[in-house]
Write an enzyme that holds these catalytic residues in place. Structure first.
Site, mmCIF file in Angstrom:
data_model
loop_
_atom_site.group_PDB
_atom_site.id
_atom_site.type_symbol
_atom_site.label_atom_id
_atom_site.label_comp_id
_atom_site.label_asym_id
_atom_site.label_seq_id
_atom_site.Cartn_x
_atom_site.Cartn_y
_atom_site.Cartn_z
ATOM 1 N N LYS A 22 0.840 -1.207 0.000
ATOM 2 C CA LYS A 22 0.000 0.000 0.000
ATOM 3 C C LYS A 22 0.873 1.254 0.000
ATOM 4 O O LYS A 22 0.675 2.155 -0.810
ATOM 5 C CB LYS A 22 -0.891 0.007 1.254
ATOM 6 C CG LYS A 22 -1.525 1.344 1.564
ATOM 7 C CD LYS A 22 -2.467 1.269 2.740
ATOM 8 C CE LYS A 22 -1.922 1.770 4.046
ATOM 9 N NZ LYS A 22 -1.598 3.193 4.132
ATOM 10 N N ASN A 23 1.849 1.289 0.900
ATOM 11 C CA ASN A 23 2.625 2.518 1.063
ATOM 12 C C ASN A 23 3.602 2.774 -0.075
ATOM 13 O O ASN A 23 4.174 3.856 -0.173
ATOM 14 C CB ASN A 23 3.351 2.520 2.418
ATOM 15 C CG ASN A 23 2.376 2.709 3.567
ATOM 16 O OD1 ASN A 23 1.182 2.929 3.348
ATOM 17 N ND2 ASN A 23 2.866 2.618 4.790
ATOM 18 N N ARG A 92 -5.484 10.568 4.335
ATOM 19 C CA ARG A 92 -4.543 11.627 4.655
ATOM 20 C C ARG A 92 -3.387 11.687 3.654
ATOM 21 O O ARG A 92 -2.894 12.752 3.307
ATOM 22 C CB ARG A 92 -4.016 11.384 6.062
ATOM 23 C CG ARG A 92 -3.234 12.519 6.581
ATOM 24 C CD ARG A 92 -2.522 12.205 7.851
ATOM 25 N NE ARG A 92 -1.753 13.358 8.255
ATOM 26 C CZ ARG A 92 -0.573 13.639 7.796
ATOM 27 N NH1 ARG A 92 0.005 12.854 6.936
ATOM 28 N NH2 ARG A 92 0.054 14.736 8.180
ATOM 29 N N CYS A 116 -5.406 13.023 12.670
ATOM 30 C CA CYS A 116 -6.154 11.777 12.571
ATOM 31 C C CYS A 116 -5.934 11.031 13.866
ATOM 32 O O CYS A 116 -5.288 11.529 14.764
ATOM 33 C CB CYS A 116 -5.699 10.953 11.378
ATOM 34 S SG CYS A 116 -4.192 10.087 11.701
ATOM 35 N N ARG A 121 -0.101 14.737 13.387
ATOM 36 C CA ARG A 121 0.369 14.513 12.011
ATOM 37 C C ARG A 121 0.438 15.805 11.187
ATOM 38 O O ARG A 121 -0.284 15.980 10.200
ATOM 39 C CB ARG A 121 -0.492 13.471 11.307
ATOM 40 C CG ARG A 121 -0.407 12.119 11.972
ATOM 41 C CD ARG A 121 -1.072 11.057 11.168
ATOM 42 N NE ARG A 121 -0.173 10.402 10.247
ATOM 43 C CZ ARG A 121 -0.517 9.347 9.519
ATOM 44 N NH1 ARG A 121 -1.711 8.858 9.582
ATOM 45 N NH2 ARG A 121 0.346 8.803 8.704
ATOM 46 N N ILE A 123 2.011 18.752 8.556
ATOM 47 C CA ILE A 123 2.694 18.654 7.252
ATOM 48 C C ILE A 123 3.687 19.811 7.083
ATOM 49 O O ILE A 123 3.974 20.250 5.975
ATOM 50 C CB ILE A 123 1.694 18.611 6.071
ATOM 51 C CG1 ILE A 123 0.704 19.777 6.153
ATOM 52 C CG2 ILE A 123 0.968 17.294 5.995
ATOM 53 C CD1 ILE A 123 -0.007 20.035 4.826
ATOM 54 N N ASP A 303 3.992 0.745 12.218
ATOM 55 C CA ASP A 303 2.817 0.105 11.616
ATOM 56 C C ASP A 303 2.635 -1.350 12.069
ATOM 57 O O ASP A 303 1.640 -1.988 11.712
ATOM 58 C CB ASP A 303 2.900 0.162 10.080
ATOM 59 C CG ASP A 303 2.572 1.554 9.557
ATOM 60 O OD1 ASP A 303 2.135 2.407 10.339
ATOM 61 O OD2 ASP A 303 2.776 1.789 8.341
ATOM 62 N N ILE A 325 6.919 7.148 17.281
ATOM 63 C CA ILE A 325 6.668 7.904 16.037
ATOM 64 C C ILE A 325 5.385 8.731 16.134
ATOM 65 O O ILE A 325 5.366 9.895 15.761
ATOM 66 C CB ILE A 325 6.572 6.952 14.810
ATOM 67 C CG1 ILE A 325 7.777 6.002 14.748
ATOM 68 C CG2 ILE A 325 6.413 7.750 13.512
ATOM 69 C CD1 ILE A 325 9.094 6.611 14.351
ATOM 70 N N ARG A 397 -8.797 -0.448 4.265
ATOM 71 C CA ARG A 397 -7.895 0.570 3.699
ATOM 72 C C ARG A 397 -6.530 -0.035 3.390
ATOM 73 O O ARG A 397 -5.824 0.465 2.516
ATOM 74 C CB ARG A 397 -7.699 1.719 4.697
ATOM 75 C CG ARG A 397 -8.865 2.668 4.774
ATOM 76 C CD ARG A 397 -8.514 3.851 5.636
ATOM 77 N NE ARG A 397 -7.161 4.282 5.325
ATOM 78 C CZ ARG A 397 -6.311 4.832 6.185
ATOM 79 N NH1 ARG A 397 -6.677 5.062 7.415
ATOM 80 N NH2 ARG A 397 -5.110 5.177 5.814
HETATM 81 C C1 UD1 Z 1 4.000 6.998 6.537
HETATM 82 C C2 UD1 Z 1 3.161 5.761 6.310
HETATM 83 C C3 UD1 Z 1 2.583 5.265 7.629
HETATM 84 C C4 UD1 Z 1 3.688 5.049 8.645
HETATM 85 C C5 UD1 Z 1 4.561 6.294 8.767
HETATM 86 C C6 UD1 Z 1 5.783 6.082 9.654
HETATM 87 C C7 UD1 Z 1 2.257 6.006 4.069
HETATM 88 C C8 UD1 Z 1 1.053 6.255 3.225
HETATM 89 N N1 UD1 Z 1 2.080 6.091 5.403
HETATM 90 O O1 UD1 Z 1 3.144 8.008 7.058
HETATM 91 O O2 UD1 Z 1 1.900 4.038 7.376
HETATM 92 O O3 UD1 Z 1 3.122 4.776 9.901
HETATM 93 O O4 UD1 Z 1 5.034 6.690 7.471
HETATM 94 O O5 UD1 Z 1 6.556 5.033 9.190
HETATM 95 O O6 UD1 Z 1 3.324 5.695 3.568
HETATM 96 N N2 UD1 Z 1 5.936 14.826 10.903
HETATM 97 C C9 UD1 Z 1 5.989 16.168 11.212
HETATM 98 N N3 UD1 Z 1 5.857 17.072 10.197
HETATM 99 C C10 UD1 Z 1 5.700 16.687 8.901
HETATM 100 C C11 UD1 Z 1 5.642 15.307 8.602
HETATM 101 C C12 UD1 Z 1 5.757 14.386 9.632
HETATM 102 O O7 UD1 Z 1 6.156 16.564 12.375
HETATM 103 O O8 UD1 Z 1 5.589 17.568 8.027
HETATM 104 C C13 UD1 Z 1 6.038 13.825 11.999
HETATM 105 C C14 UD1 Z 1 4.734 13.017 12.183
HETATM 106 O O9 UD1 Z 1 3.805 13.709 12.986
HETATM 107 C C15 UD1 Z 1 5.246 11.752 12.828
HETATM 108 C C16 UD1 Z 1 6.627 11.561 12.164
HETATM 109 O O10 UD1 Z 1 6.991 12.834 11.627
HETATM 110 O O11 UD1 Z 1 5.420 11.949 14.202
HETATM 111 C C17 UD1 Z 1 6.643 10.515 11.072
HETATM 112 O O12 UD1 Z 1 5.672 10.800 10.112
HETATM 113 P P1 UD1 Z 1 5.844 10.415 8.575
HETATM 114 O O13 UD1 Z 1 7.057 9.559 8.390
HETATM 115 O O14 UD1 Z 1 5.731 11.656 7.783
HETATM 116 O O15 UD1 Z 1 4.552 9.529 8.346
HETATM 117 P P2 UD1 Z 1 3.606 9.522 7.080
HETATM 118 O O16 UD1 Z 1 4.399 9.780 5.851
HETATM 119 O O17 UD1 Z 1 2.415 10.342 7.363
#
Ligand code: UD1
Length: 417
Positions: A22-23, A92, A116, A121, A123, A303, A325, A397
């Site tokens: 999926k990812n 998301r 969520c 989370r 960006i 995960d 995380i 999902r």
């Molecule tokens: C992706 C995966 C998800 C997995 C996660 C961590 C997909 C679709 N999803 O999610 O299944 O659990 O990686 O391995 O691939 N953060 C910030 N600011 C940002 C972005 C992230 O502070 O702009 C923080 C997040 O809140 C979190 C950490 O960084 O605490 C890791 O998040 P991230 O690696 O970005 O996860 P996703 O890409 O959302």
């Protein structure tokens, strides 16, 4: 809302051919618009997140066919640059279209994905990186609007190796002028898969799988046919279904080194691997794990945290799990407690002390997120009696017909809408 009806205490046993990741599929689907031509993606899982990504592709003007795990995308006539709110709300990771639309259309309008159930989370890394590449970004009626006519390569140092931010930067930098260097990039196999896909389309990108990725902007990309890697989290979940029921399982079409096999050995499992197979036999008594921490790849993945907590809840002793995380990835725990698990969440919300019990018992449960839902199904497989897992379409999902896969492996599970 659907529900899974499970009669526990049936041993899992048999062979399973693993589905695609999926990812990996989601960023690769988003990246498909970069070649303005035809993309064929094999081994794409038939799950609702993939269907949402396909809806976004269709909305922006692609022609898309999806049959038997192969997606064919014609992106020659992409003519919209917005990602509708109702789709962002459902998934998301729609945010990943930001980078690819910025490259293809030079502008994007996407609603703010918000928080969520795993926590805030944010960006902010994505936005800061787009700005550093030269994009102008502003907010309008809850939408993020990005303009990026002349993106220029630059050095981007991530505060944390975010998977989504690394993917979005790669996609935004693909046609930028000059060289982009990502420092402290995420190293997950899904990043390597995205790089391999982009390289096959003609992109100049290297370093994925390490913490430094270098992208030299190119002018165009060409048509591509690609096979997505297998899903390591789905593999981990089904391996644990054998562990929790004292069964055995063989998984084929898997990449063993993508899995945290060390942690399965800590549980006391017997494991044999070859190039694309894993065989696992459960221990008679599951061993507790003294200190299990979720960390970025190649460490133990967040995960799989919820699913390991289910298994450790019937281990022979005390385990401590630290979720490092996501600050609120603990919604499965009150549900497991309803089944008789002895788990304490410390006030930080991310440390779980688990005192293994002999048995869990079936009851009515509510899944609150994708992996947490899978964890409840695992717990139900070992529980005495009947469990109902009420699920607001979270589990589908990320898992292709989980009930059919488990039935084929000997479980007594049904899904009802
Ligand atoms: C992706 C995966 C998800 C997995 C996660 C961590 C997909 C679709 N999803 O999610 O299944 O659990 O990686 O391995 O691939 N953060 C910030 N600011 C940002 C972005 C992230 O502070 O702009 C923080 C997040 O809140 C979190 C950490 O960084 O605490 C890791 O998040 P991230 O690696 O970005 O996860 P996703 O890409 O959302």
């Amino acid at each position: 809302m659907g529900k899974y009806l499970i009669n526990g205490r049936k041993k899992i046993s048999g062979t399973l051919k693993l589905s695609g990741s999926k990812n990996s599929s989601l960023p690769i689907l988003a990246a498909s618009i970069l070649n303005s031509g035809t993309t064929i993606i094999h081994n794409c899982p038939d799950i609702s997140d993939v269907r949402i990504a396909i809806k976004i592709l269709k909305h922006i003007g692609c022609k898309v066919f999806f049959e038997k795990n192969t997606v064919v995308i014609d992106s020659s006539s992409v003519n919209f640059y917005d990602v509708p709110h109702d789709l962002v709300k459902q998934m998301r990771s729609s945010i990943i279209f930001c980078g690819s639309l910025l490259s293809r259309m030079k502008k994007v309008a996407i609603s703010y994905p918000g928080g969520c159930s795993l926590g805030k989370r944010p960006i902010d890394f994505h936005i800061a990186a787009f700005k550093k590449l030269g994009a102008q970004i502003f907010e309008e009626d809850g939408n993020i609007i990005c303009h990026g006519e002349n993106l220029k390569g630059c050095e981007i140092n991530l505060n944390f190796p975010s998977v989504g931010a690394t993917q979005n930067i790669i996609l935004a930098a693909i046609f930028a002028n000059g060289t982009t260097k990502i420092i402290n990039a995420a190293c997950e196999p899904e990043i390597v898969d995205l790089q391999n896909f982009l390289k096959k389309m003609g992109a100049d990108i290297n370093g994925a799988g390490t913490s430094e990725i270098i992208i030299n902007g190119v002018k165009t990309l060409h048509a591509v046919e690609y096979t997505v890697i297998p899903d390591r989290i789905v593999a981990g979940t089904f391996l644990l279904s054998a562990v929790i029921t004292n069964g055995e399982i063989e998984i084929t079409n898997v990449i063993p080194e993508h899995l945290p096999l060390k942690n399965f050995l800590q549980l006391g499992c017997f494991i044999k691997t070859n190039e694309n197979k894993i065989f696992l036999r459960a221990p008679d008594f599951i061993r507790p794990i003294e200190n299990l921490q979720t960390v970025p790849y190649p460490g133990f993945p967040t995960d799989l945290q919820a699913q390991f907590v289910s298994v450790l809840s019937i281990a022979n002793g005390k385990s401590i799990v630290h979720e490092k995380i996501f600050e609120s990835r603990n919604k499965h725990i009150p549900q497991l407690i309803k089944m008789g698990a002895k788990i304490k969440i410390l006030p930080d919300g991310t440390t779980f002390i688990i005192d293994g019990v002999k048995n869990l018992h079936g009851t009515n449960l509510f899944s609150k997120d994708l992996r947490g839902g899978a964890a409840l199904i695992l717990a139900a497989l070992t529980a005495e009696g009947k469990t109902i897992v009420h699920d607001e379409n979270y589990i589908e999902r990320g898992y292709e017909k989980i009930e059919c896969v488990l039935q084929n492996l000997g479980a007594d599970i049904k899904f009802m809408q």
